[in-house]
Motif scaffolding. Sequence first.
Motif, mmCIF file in Angstrom:
data_model
loop_
_atom_site.group_PDB
_atom_site.id
_atom_site.type_symbol
_atom_site.label_atom_id
_atom_site.label_comp_id
_atom_site.label_asym_id
_atom_site.label_seq_id
_atom_site.Cartn_x
_atom_site.Cartn_y
_atom_site.Cartn_z
ATOM 1 N N LYS A 139 0.814 -1.218 0.000
ATOM 2 C CA LYS A 139 0.000 0.000 0.000
ATOM 3 C C LYS A 139 0.848 1.270 0.000
ATOM 4 O O LYS A 139 0.344 2.366 -0.188
ATOM 5 C CB LYS A 139 -0.953 0.020 1.196
ATOM 6 C CG LYS A 139 -0.289 0.213 2.550
ATOM 7 C CD LYS A 139 -1.339 0.346 3.645
ATOM 8 C CE LYS A 139 -0.701 0.638 4.998
ATOM 9 N NZ LYS A 139 -1.722 0.812 6.066
ATOM 10 N N ASN A 140 2.156 1.129 0.209
ATOM 11 C CA ASN A 140 3.050 2.278 0.302
ATOM 12 C C ASN A 140 3.504 2.717 -1.092
ATOM 13 O O ASN A 140 4.264 2.016 -1.768
ATOM 14 C CB ASN A 140 4.264 1.928 1.160
ATOM 15 C CG ASN A 140 5.146 3.126 1.443
ATOM 16 O OD1 ASN A 140 4.984 4.194 0.852
ATOM 17 N ND2 ASN A 140 6.087 2.959 2.355
ATOM 18 N N LYS A 141 3.069 3.887 -1.510
ATOM 19 C CA LYS A 141 3.403 4.395 -2.840
ATOM 20 C C LYS A 141 4.670 5.253 -2.844
ATOM 21 O O LYS A 141 5.068 5.739 -3.909
ATOM 22 C CB LYS A 141 2.236 5.230 -3.381
ATOM 23 C CG LYS A 141 0.948 4.450 -3.571
ATOM 24 C CD LYS A 141 -0.143 5.344 -4.136
ATOM 25 C CE LYS A 141 -1.441 4.571 -4.343
ATOM 26 N NZ LYS A 141 -2.510 5.413 -4.930
ATOM 27 N N LYS A 142 5.295 5.429 -1.692
ATOM 28 C CA LYS A 142 6.435 6.339 -1.600
ATOM 29 C C LYS A 142 7.790 5.631 -1.696
ATOM 30 O O LYS A 142 8.825 6.284 -1.706
ATOM 31 C CB LYS A 142 6.362 7.124 -0.289
ATOM 32 C CG LYS A 142 5.143 8.023 -0.173
ATOM 33 C CD LYS A 142 5.138 8.793 1.139
ATOM 34 C CE LYS A 142 3.919 9.702 1.238
ATOM 35 N NZ LYS A 142 3.900 10.454 2.523
ATOM 36 N N TYR A 158 -0.936 -1.336 -5.786
ATOM 37 C CA TYR A 158 -1.019 -0.650 -4.499
ATOM 38 C C TYR A 158 -2.371 -0.963 -3.878
ATOM 39 O O TYR A 158 -3.395 -0.406 -4.269
ATOM 40 C CB TYR A 158 -0.830 0.856 -4.688
ATOM 41 C CG TYR A 158 0.566 1.222 -5.162
ATOM 42 C CD1 TYR A 158 1.650 1.140 -4.292
ATOM 43 C CD2 TYR A 158 0.790 1.625 -6.468
ATOM 44 C CE1 TYR A 158 2.934 1.455 -4.712
ATOM 45 C CE2 TYR A 158 2.076 1.952 -6.903
ATOM 46 C CZ TYR A 158 3.132 1.863 -6.021
ATOM 47 O OH TYR A 158 4.405 2.170 -6.438
#
Length: 289
Positions: A139-142, A158
């Motif tokens: 879920k972490n897009k960074k 994601y």
Amino acid sequence: MDETKEDVPTQSDNEEKDQVVMGESSRTKGWRAIDYMIANEYTNSYVQEWLDMPFIPTIRYDPLWRSFLNQKALKKEISESMALYKRVSIVIDQLRAEAVDSHVSLQDIVLFDVCSGKGNATAVLSFMFPNLSIYMVDKNKKMNISHVTNLNNVQIEYRDIFQVGKFVDWTNKVTQGKIGIFLGSHLCGDLSEIVIDVFNKCENVRALILAPCCLSKRKRQIADTAVRLKIDNYMYWTTHLYHMIAHTCRRNIDQDDNVFSKKNNYILAVKPTITSNTSPSSSSSSTTL
């Protein structure tokens, strides 16, 4: 995947520092973790096997892989990825051997690297199984995942696995007519339980390979029970997760000493093959694969 935990350094962890020749700062200036690993000799079989793989010369100087190959914990990440690779190979061979359709190919199998983090396992599996479809799910897009963006058989998703219903629906859609395998490497706290819950609910996901990490601080009852029974906290947590898996599955717990972490338990589970002569109620469970 938990990217912030730090394990207590061991003698193996300090090999790199001990073996670098002193006084050669000019030669090693600009070196990355991968360069030190290649320059040194390692007794760890997973690290050595990874370094000998044919794709290493290709990625070593690729700018997209610079961050990946300069991780401080590169040895640890490699050992965990290789542990998954070994177990994926075993499970794939078993699923193909047991398939009702004897013509099942690698193209019929879908890997899900769940809570994948930066995709360390995805990267290794992509090179070793180029004909498999791999979903790298987090879920972490960074995160910097530039190294996997050009891998043809990898699709980045994601998604939040804590939204169990939506995750199950998506997984069922992706695995229609396919055989799914869930992978979870060093999942912390509640993540391991959630992955098992989703695995139990997804009919076409036939296998699970899970390396649990730390016990959630909210699980005081489990921790207290381990203390009362005088059982190692991590082993009791692993056993708890093992028993959450549907009992119709063949299940196994093993420990991998080639992994650079004290959290080195692996749970493998394979759902039974349903044939005209087999029903779920008649399937048996075992502690070995």
